[in-house]
Design a protein around this motif. Structure first.
Motif, short mmCIF file in Angstrom:
data_model
loop_
_atom_site.label_atom_id
_atom_site.label_comp_id
_atom_site.label_asym_id
_atom_site.label_seq_id
_atom_site.Cartn_x
_atom_site.Cartn_y
_atom_site.Cartn_z
N THR A 74 0.84 -1.20 0.00
CA THR A 74 0.00 0.00 0.00
C THR A 74 0.87 1.25 0.00
OG1 THR A 74 -1.63 -1.23 1.30
CG2 THR A 74 -1.91 1.16 1.18
N THR A 75 0.56 2.19 -0.87
CA THR A 75 1.37 3.40 -0.98
C THR A 75 1.11 4.35 0.19
OG1 THR A 75 -0.27 4.63 -2.27
CG2 THR A 75 1.32 3.28 -3.50
N HIS A 76 2.05 5.26 0.40
CA HIS A 76 1.89 6.26 1.45
C HIS A 76 0.62 7.08 1.22
CE1 HIS A 76 5.91 4.98 1.94
NE2 HIS A 76 6.50 5.91 1.21
N ALA A 77 0.35 7.42 -0.04
CA ALA A 77 -0.84 8.22 -0.35
C ALA A 77 -2.11 7.48 0.03
CB ALA A 77 -0.85 8.59 -1.84
N ASP A 78 -2.14 6.17 -0.22
CA ASP A 78 -3.33 5.39 0.12
C ASP A 78 -3.47 5.23 1.64
OD1 ASP A 78 -4.17 5.12 -2.47
OD2 ASP A 78 -3.21 3.17 -2.78
N VAL A 79 -2.35 5.13 2.36
CA VAL A 79 -2.42 5.11 3.82
C VAL A 79 -2.97 6.44 4.34
CG1 VAL A 79 -1.09 4.94 5.97
CG2 VAL A 79 -0.53 3.45 4.04
N ALA A 80 -2.49 7.54 3.78
CA ALA A 80 -2.97 8.86 4.20
C ALA A 80 -4.47 9.00 3.97
CB ALA A 80 -2.21 9.95 3.45
N ALA A 81 -4.95 8.46 2.86
CA ALA A 81 -6.37 8.59 2.51
C ALA A 81 -7.26 7.57 3.20
CB ALA A 81 -6.54 8.47 1.00
N GLY A 82 -6.69 6.39 3.53
CA GLY A 82 -7.54 5.29 3.98
C GLY A 82 -7.39 4.87 5.43
N ALA A 83 -6.46 5.51 6.16
CA ALA A 83 -6.25 5.10 7.56
C ALA A 83 -6.99 6.03 8.52
CB ALA A 83 -4.75 5.08 7.88
N GLY A 84 -8.20 6.40 8.16
CA GLY A 84 -8.97 7.32 8.99
C GLY A 84 -9.25 6.81 10.39
N ALA A 85 -9.25 5.48 10.56
CA ALA A 85 -9.47 4.91 11.89
C ALA A 85 -8.29 5.15 12.82
CB ALA A 85 -9.74 3.41 11.77
N TYR A 86 -7.16 5.56 12.25
CA TYR A 86 -5.96 5.84 13.02
C TYR A 86 -5.40 7.18 12.51
CZ TYR A 86 -1.71 4.51 15.67
OH TYR A 86 -0.67 4.44 16.57
N PRO A 87 -5.98 8.30 12.95
CA PRO A 87 -5.63 9.61 12.39
C PRO A 87 -4.15 9.96 12.48
CG PRO A 87 -7.62 9.77 13.72
CD PRO A 87 -7.07 8.40 13.94
N ALA A 88 -3.48 9.57 13.56
CA ALA A 88 -2.06 9.90 13.69
C ALA A 88 -1.24 9.21 12.61
CB ALA A 88 -1.55 9.51 15.07
N LEU A 89 -1.59 7.99 12.29
CA LEU A 89 -0.88 7.25 11.24
C LEU A 89 -1.18 7.85 9.87
CD1 LEU A 89 0.87 4.81 10.41
CD2 LEU A 89 -1.25 3.47 10.30
N ALA A 90 -2.43 8.20 9.63
CA ALA A 90 -2.79 8.84 8.36
C ALA A 90 -2.05 10.16 8.19
CB ALA A 90 -4.30 9.07 8.29
N GLY A 91 -1.95 10.93 9.27
CA GLY A 91 -1.24 12.21 9.21
C GLY A 91 0.24 12.02 8.95
N LEU A 92 0.83 11.00 9.55
CA LEU A 92 2.24 10.71 9.31
C LEU A 92 2.47 10.42 7.82
CD1 LEU A 92 4.52 8.28 11.29
CD2 LEU A 92 4.16 7.92 8.86
N ALA A 93 1.63 9.56 7.25
CA ALA A 93 1.79 9.18 5.84
C ALA A 93 1.60 10.37 4.91
CB ALA A 93 0.80 8.08 5.49
N ALA A 94 0.71 11.28 5.27
CA ALA A 94 0.42 12.44 4.43
C ALA A 94 1.58 13.41 4.34
CB ALA A 94 -0.82 13.17 4.96
N ASN A 95 2.54 13.30 5.24
CA ASN A 95 3.66 14.23 5.27
C ASN A 95 5.00 13.57 4.96
OD1 ASN A 95 2.67 17.04 6.21
ND2 ASN A 95 1.61 15.62 7.57
N ILE A 96 4.95 12.40 4.34
CA ILE A 96 6.18 11.76 3.88
C ILE A 96 6.56 12.34 2.52
CG2 ILE A 96 7.20 9.59 3.07
CD1 ILE A 96 5.47 8.11 5.08
N GLY A 97 7.77 12.83 2.40
CA GLY A 97 8.28 13.27 1.11
C GLY A 97 7.40 14.27 0.40
N ASP A 98 7.24 14.06 -0.90
CA ASP A 98 6.40 14.92 -1.74
C ASP A 98 5.37 14.03 -2.44
OD1 ASP A 98 7.74 13.64 -3.83
OD2 ASP A 98 9.18 15.26 -4.07
N PRO A 99 4.44 14.61 -3.24
CA PRO A 99 3.41 13.78 -3.88
C PRO A 99 3.96 12.62 -4.72
CG PRO A 99 2.78 16.08 -4.01
CD PRO A 99 4.18 16.05 -3.45
N ALA A 100 5.10 12.84 -5.40
CA ALA A 100 5.67 11.76 -6.21
C ALA A 100 6.10 10.59 -5.34
CB ALA A 100 6.85 12.28 -7.01
N VAL A 101 6.74 10.88 -4.22
CA VAL A 101 7.17 9.85 -3.29
C VAL A 101 5.97 9.14 -2.67
CG1 VAL A 101 8.32 9.42 -1.08
CG2 VAL A 101 9.39 10.92 -2.77
N ARG A 102 4.97 9.92 -2.25
CA ARG A 102 3.80 9.33 -1.58
C ARG A 102 2.99 8.43 -2.50
NH1 ARG A 102 3.87 14.52 0.76
NH2 ARG A 102 2.23 15.34 -0.58
#
Length: 262
Positions: A74-102
């Protein structure tokens, strides 16, 4: 670059077989670390086995025990969008690198590489997550083994990571502005049975738990409970971005911020 073969299996069993068939094969997930490594000739495998088409290790779901289960592919972008049950984890994934990396990097690839400044290792360790491979299950406390090292065996592939969802959690990262890697990142998770704190980006030994802070927060989960606690700069990474003492100071600062945010 240099000449190499690449295989794109569509099933996990085929990927495992391809790895075992050749003595000089290497997995590639999102390639965000491996491709630059190949370009610099720091690694020169004869064959790459891509996991990009193995859909069975992608996706997010909730397990029977309430854990958040995230496929290793699962990509970082999909974790950011789909881990709503764990907001801290979703927020972490949303701030990894840049959009290309995520949109290319994967959680399994990040954990298998275990870069000392990567964000996910702190989330896995602080959450007490379980790393699932094609062969076994590995507790977070047993998974990491120093800089760029894990306890994965040759040919093991991360298929899933299972995150218990805490009562409260937050991740705070002081990032290097060019790379967006963590100079120091602190993940705090509070469960009914106690508090877990994991630090990335700071130690020469890789991601670690700050047990003294965990004990202080167990009875009083507030930033004030950390007053008087500090870490030594000995054993911390010292480079052009900051000394060991600087990183040790940042750990205290980011931990307080994470507790306040949680």
């Amino acid at each position: 670059m240099y000449a190499f073969d690449i295989e794109r299996p569509t099933r996990l069993t085929d990927a495992v077989k391809l790895l075992s068939d050749a003595t000089d094969s290497q997995l590639i997930a999102g390639g965000q670390t491996l491709i630059p490594t190949l370009k610099q000739r720091l690694a020169m495998p004869e064959r790459l086995v891509s996991l990009g088409a193995v859909d069975e290790i992608k996706g997010i779901c909730t397990g029977d025990d309430g854990a958040l289960c995230i496929g290793g592919g699962t990509t970082h972008a999909d974790v950011a969008a789909g881990a709503g049950a764990y907001p801290a984890l979703a927020g972490l994934a949303a701030n990894i690198g840049d959009p290309a990396v995520r949109n290319r990097g994967t959680i399994g690839g990040s954990l298998a590489n275990n870069d000392p400044s990567a964000c996910y290792p702190s989330a896995v360790l602080a959450s007490g997550a379980t790393v699932v491979t094609n062969a076994r299950q590995i507790a977070a406390d047993d998974f990491f083994d120093g800089l760029f090292a894990t306890n994965l065996e040759e040919g093991e592939i991360i298929t899933e990571v299972r995150f218990p969802v805490p009562d409260a959690a937050a991740y705070m990262k002081f990032e290097q502005p060019a790379s967006r890697f963590a100079l120091v990142g602190v993940f705090v998770a509070r469960f009914s049975g106690g508090v877990r704190i994991a630090v990335t980006g700071a130690s020469e030994e890789g991601v670690f738990r700050w047990s003294e802070a965990e004990a202080a927060l167990a009875g009083n989960f507030s930033a004030g409970a950390l007053d008087g606690l500090s870490l030594s700069g000995d054993g911390m990474i010292s480079d052009l971005h900051g000394s060991g003492d600087y990183r040790a100071h940042l750990i205290s600062v980011m931990t307080r911020r994470a507790v306040a945010a949680a």
